[in-house]
Design an enzyme around this catalytic site. Structure first.
Site, mmCIF file in Angstrom:
data_model
loop_
_atom_site.group_PDB
_atom_site.id
_atom_site.type_symbol
_atom_site.label_atom_id
_atom_site.label_comp_id
_atom_site.label_asym_id
_atom_site.label_seq_id
_atom_site.Cartn_x
_atom_site.Cartn_y
_atom_site.Cartn_z
ATOM 1 N N ARG A 75 0.804 -1.222 0.000
ATOM 2 C CA ARG A 75 0.000 0.000 0.000
ATOM 3 C C ARG A 75 0.837 1.273 0.000
ATOM 4 N NH1 ARG A 75 -3.274 -0.501 5.305
ATOM 5 N NH2 ARG A 75 -1.281 -1.367 6.008
ATOM 6 N N CYS A 76 2.078 1.210 -0.449
ATOM 7 C CA CYS A 76 2.948 2.389 -0.384
ATOM 8 C C CYS A 76 2.325 3.584 -1.091
ATOM 9 C CB CYS A 76 4.318 2.072 -0.968
ATOM 10 S SG CYS A 76 4.277 1.377 -2.627
ATOM 11 N N TRP A 77 1.624 3.343 -2.186
ATOM 12 C CA TRP A 77 1.017 4.441 -2.945
ATOM 13 C C TRP A 77 -0.095 5.121 -2.151
ATOM 14 C CZ3 TRP A 77 -4.070 3.711 -5.184
ATOM 15 C CH2 TRP A 77 -4.628 2.463 -4.899
ATOM 16 N N SER A 80 1.638 7.097 0.685
ATOM 17 C CA SER A 80 2.278 8.309 0.160
ATOM 18 C C SER A 80 1.253 9.409 -0.076
ATOM 19 C CB SER A 80 3.010 7.986 -1.149
ATOM 20 O OG SER A 80 4.045 7.062 -0.938
#
Length: 267
Positions: A75-77, A80
């Site tokens: 889920r980095c996006w 961010s």
């Protein structure tokens, strides 16, 4: 005609004996072997002098905001994007502690992905199962990874909520088991849709099969992540300890009121 056999490209017993003897001839190799087989190599390689001589007094200090942790998920996006909003929101709330709910965004992302994939299955139902597009659609139909335009669309459609309204769960930070269940259901739904196409059942029947699958997807997500809130009763304390209450807000209201970042113009 004479055939030449090149033995230089083959590992011989002599080569292997040379490796073995070379390793055994250096006492440091045995010392490192005995140590690394028992301890983490990063701990062994740590230079204590560098650690003790490193100064932790800096000319510039960042705000004392807690870090956000995506755990074992892709889920980095989402993190961010939400962290981009978080800066302005914390300043407007005059608070040191605030996070947007990443679980809330992931919930709706997976619902939308499942719908997108199943619609694509309907559109490509006439293709053979070994078609490369079909194989691509079924490889990881509701994976975690995403990109900026997907994030923008989610915020515009579903809004945002504070983390306390939909906190992290075991599955949000470790998505493998949840995703496996979702993959299975979406693939089963795709198989049903393609079967209905072969039976010439019609578009309405295929769309109903899609909705049946989405109902199951929604249920799985609720079990793993909790129910996404439709109303947030929002209240907080600022840096000075002063209590604030903004009352009941929908996720879209919350986004409209507390996201000041002009994210739609970003790429």
């Amino acid at each position: 005609m004479t055939t030449h056999t090149d033995t230089n490209n083959t590992l011989t017993l002599e080569h292997l004996d040379g490796f073995r003897d070379g390793f055994a001839s250096d006492p440091q190799n045995r010392l490192m072997q005995n140590t690394v087989t028992q301890r983490d190599v990063n701990e062994v390689a740590l230079d204590h002098d560098i650690v003790t001589n490193a100064s932790h007094t800096f000319s510039m200090l960042l705000d004392e905001w807690a870090t956000t942790d995506q755990g074992f998920s892709g889920r980095c996006w989402l993190f961010s994007g939400l962290n981009l909003f978080r800066v302005d929101t914390m300043n407007s709330l005059n608070t040191r502690r605030f996070e947007y709910s990443q679980s809330y965004m992931m919930f709706w992302d997976k619902v939308e992905r499942a719908n997108f994939i199943l619609e694509a299955v309907i559109e490509t139902a006439d293709r053979p199962t070994d078609d490369r597009i079909i194989q691509h659609l079924m490889t990881a139909p509701v994976e975690d990874a995403g990109q900026w335009d997907m994030f923008v669309n989610l915020v515009d459609k579903y809004g945002v909520v504070p983390k306390e309204a939909m906190p992290e769960t075991e599955s949000s930070g470790n998505t493998r088991q949840m995703n496996n269940s979702l993959y299975y259901q979406v693939r089963q739904g795709a198989a049903k849709i393609r079967s209905l196409y072969k039976e010439e059942a019609g578009l309405d029947a295929m769309r109903q099969a899609k909705m049946d699958t989405l109902t199951t997807v929604y249920r799985i997500l609720c079990i793993h992540l909790g129910n996404p809130p439709s109303i947030v009763d929002w209240q907080w304390r600022d840096r000075d300890g002063k209590f604030h209450r903004d009352g009941e807000l929908t996720p879209l209201d919350f986004a409209d009121r507390y996201i000041s970042t002009d994210y739609r113009d970003m790429v």
